[in-house]
Design an enzyme around this catalytic site. Structure first.
Site, mmCIF file in Angstrom:
data_model
loop_
_atom_site.group_PDB
_atom_site.id
_atom_site.type_symbol
_atom_site.label_atom_id
_atom_site.label_comp_id
_atom_site.label_asym_id
_atom_site.label_seq_id
_atom_site.Cartn_x
_atom_site.Cartn_y
_atom_site.Cartn_z
ATOM 1 N N ASN A 101 41.351 46.813 42.727
ATOM 2 C CA ASN A 101 41.992 45.705 43.456
ATOM 3 C C ASN A 101 41.347 45.465 44.814
ATOM 4 O OD1 ASN A 101 43.907 46.504 41.300
ATOM 5 N ND2 ASN A 101 45.048 44.802 42.157
ATOM 6 N N ASN A 148 29.453 26.626 44.378
ATOM 7 C CA ASN A 148 29.851 25.243 44.033
ATOM 8 C C ASN A 148 31.083 24.802 44.833
ATOM 9 O OD1 ASN A 148 31.956 26.510 42.767
ATOM 10 N ND2 ASN A 148 31.381 25.937 40.684
ATOM 11 N N PHE A 204 28.568 36.798 42.378
ATOM 12 C CA PHE A 204 30.040 36.818 42.436
ATOM 13 C C PHE A 204 30.642 35.546 41.836
ATOM 14 C CE2 PHE A 204 28.560 39.139 46.195
ATOM 15 C CZ PHE A 204 29.274 40.317 46.095
ATOM 16 N N ILE A 234 34.933 37.834 48.190
ATOM 17 C CA ILE A 234 34.086 39.031 48.244
ATOM 18 C C ILE A 234 32.661 38.628 48.641
ATOM 19 C CG2 ILE A 234 33.343 41.118 47.021
ATOM 20 C CD1 ILE A 234 35.752 40.736 45.145
ATOM 21 N N ALA A 236 32.361 33.157 39.841
ATOM 22 C CA ALA A 236 33.174 33.214 38.619
ATOM 23 C C ALA A 236 34.578 32.710 38.915
ATOM 24 C CB ALA A 236 33.257 34.659 38.123
ATOM 25 N N LEU A 264 48.562 40.316 45.419
ATOM 26 C CA LEU A 264 49.721 40.942 46.054
ATOM 27 C C LEU A 264 49.657 40.981 47.587
ATOM 28 C CD1 LEU A 264 52.387 42.467 45.660
ATOM 29 C CD2 LEU A 264 51.052 44.586 45.617
ATOM 30 N N TYR A 320 39.506 36.676 30.977
ATOM 31 C CA TYR A 320 38.743 36.974 32.197
ATOM 32 C C TYR A 320 37.968 38.286 32.020
ATOM 33 C CZ TYR A 320 37.790 38.753 36.849
ATOM 34 O OH TYR A 320 37.164 39.306 37.932
HETATM 35 N N1 UDP Z 1 52.311 41.504 42.054
HETATM 36 C C1 UDP Z 1 53.644 41.320 42.366
HETATM 37 N N2 UDP Z 1 53.988 40.157 42.995
HETATM 38 C C2 UDP Z 1 53.099 39.182 43.334
HETATM 39 C C3 UDP Z 1 51.732 39.400 43.014
HETATM 40 C C4 UDP Z 1 51.375 40.577 42.382
HETATM 41 O O1 UDP Z 1 54.497 42.155 42.074
HETATM 42 O O2 UDP Z 1 53.495 38.162 43.879
HETATM 43 C C5 UDP Z 1 51.910 42.757 41.394
HETATM 44 C C6 UDP Z 1 51.205 42.550 40.067
HETATM 45 O O3 UDP Z 1 52.153 42.481 39.020
HETATM 46 C C7 UDP Z 1 50.331 43.799 39.979
HETATM 47 C C8 UDP Z 1 50.002 44.117 41.448
HETATM 48 O O4 UDP Z 1 50.978 43.400 42.217
HETATM 49 O O5 UDP Z 1 51.060 44.879 39.452
HETATM 50 C C9 UDP Z 1 48.629 43.652 41.866
HETATM 51 O O6 UDP Z 1 48.468 42.299 41.456
HETATM 52 P P1 UDP Z 1 47.256 41.405 41.923
HETATM 53 O O7 UDP Z 1 47.482 40.040 41.335
HETATM 54 O O8 UDP Z 1 47.089 41.497 43.387
HETATM 55 O O9 UDP Z 1 45.980 42.091 41.271
HETATM 56 P P2 UDP Z 1 45.656 42.477 39.730
HETATM 57 O O10 UDP Z 1 46.133 43.897 39.583
HETATM 58 O O11 UDP Z 1 46.335 41.517 38.837
HETATM 59 O O12 UDP Z 1 44.173 42.388 39.682
#
Ligand code: UDP
Length: 328
Positions: A169, A32, A72, A12, A74, A189, A140
């Protein structure tokens, strides 16, 4: 204005740097490079070091007349935060304590802070409003909520005005196709789906299809990274114009299930991306959708990428040209 972007070489952060430059602001980047990429900010002034290092921070603030800070920097892996919470409390909280100390010392009065929907935990109602209960279900989210509270007290004590932006997201990539998402390991995802499309991985696993949602898979609110960047600049300008310290959600206000995201990605890429249902992932709420009315009304935020197709098109432009991210 001259803006210090902490974590500016990250996903980001690098889009924020691009947005500031496109709007004729000056940037100083601090990173870093633990998860950031030097090549995402080529040609820009980059200080490589850690926010927890007071001497290093002092040098950055002494060498540059900074008008405002966007932070940002973190760690942001939810799963890792559960198994290694101290890493998150140290890097995500301690770093901001040091940063605020340096800002106070050098008379810098404005900060926009990268917060998260994870501050809410399991939502009580949908869409989520800023005043809703905050009850993080992982370290987190807890670390980001702690910083929001620290910011409040530093505003009272030192007059440092802040805006905390709680992202839903983050996804997509710059329309120019030059910068995009590249995490190692990748857990998000959309990049995972597109890695399956480009052949970097074989398939995508859908984490659970027995949630209480329309098709059983989790629903999320996907917001384009460049729209996030534009909200940060609006937030900064609002503070400079005398605005008070506030918290805003940033999302599109529309939820898509994991299965729907896979379907849209198949349509955009024209590739029959292989997907398999797997166990639920620990700590995933069923539905997270933002109400961003406050950001729209009070910041004048106008998200440009509010269709999931367009968001995935921009991400695909990046991933198809850079299947191995920045390390080609
Ligand atoms: N997800 C999934 N398969 C993957 C990665 C993520 O089904 O390989 C799902 C995850 O369970 C969530 C959604 O996709 O419901 C978004 O996940 P992501 O990790 O992108 O973002 P988060 O919502 O955790 O911030």
């Amino acid at each position: 204005m001259k803006v210090l972007v902490c974590g500016g070489a990250g996903y980001i952060g690098s889009h924020m740097v691009a947005h500031l430059l496109e709007n004729n602001h000056e940037v100083v980047i601090l990173d870093n490079l633990q998860s950031g990429h030097k090549s995402s900010v080529l040609g820009q002034k980059l200080y490589v070091g850690d926010l927890r290092d007071s001497e290093f921070l002092d040098k950055v603030f002494t060498e540059n007349k900074i008008d405002a800070v966007i932070d940002f920097a973190a760690n942001s892996l939810v799963g890792e935060s559960v198994t290694n919470p101290l890493k998150y409390f140290d890097n995500n909280i301690h770093s901001v304590v040091k940063l605020l100390g340096a800002m106070n010392k050098h008379g810098v009065k404005y900060i926009v802070f990268s917060s998260t929907a994870a501050t809410y935990g399991e939502p009580e109602s949908t869409p989520i409003q800023e005043e809703d209960r905050t009850f993080p279900t992982n370290p987190y989210g807890e670390s980001k909520l702690a910083v929001e509270k620290i910011l409040k007290w530093c505003d009272k004590a030192y007059g440092i005005k802040y805006t905390a932006l709680r992202y839903f997201n983050a996804c997509g990539a710059h329309v120019n196709g030059q910068i995009g998402e590249d995490h190692n390991p990748e857990t998000h995802l959309i990049p995972i789906i597109l890695q399956a499309a480009s052949g970097v991985r074989e398939k995508i696993m859908i984490f659970g299809d027995d949630y209480n949602t329309k098709d059983g898979s989790c629903i999320r609110d996907y917001v384009h990274v460049s729209d996030l960047a534009s909200a940060h600049l609006l937030a900064l300008k609002r503070l400079q114009n005398g605005g008070d310290s506030r918290i805003f959600n940033l999302g599109n206000g529309k939820g898509f299930s994991v299965k729907e995201v896979v379907e849209v990605a198949r349509k955009v890429t024209g590739i029959n991306i292989k997907a398999e249902v797997a166990e639920r992932r620990a700590g995933d709420p069923a539905i997270l959708i933002a109400s961003s009315d406050k950001a729209i009304n009070e910041l004048g935020w106008e998200p440009k990428f509010n269709s999931l197709e367009t968001i995935i098109e921009t991400a695909w432009k990046w991933h198809s040209a850079h299947p191995n991210g920045y390390n080609e």
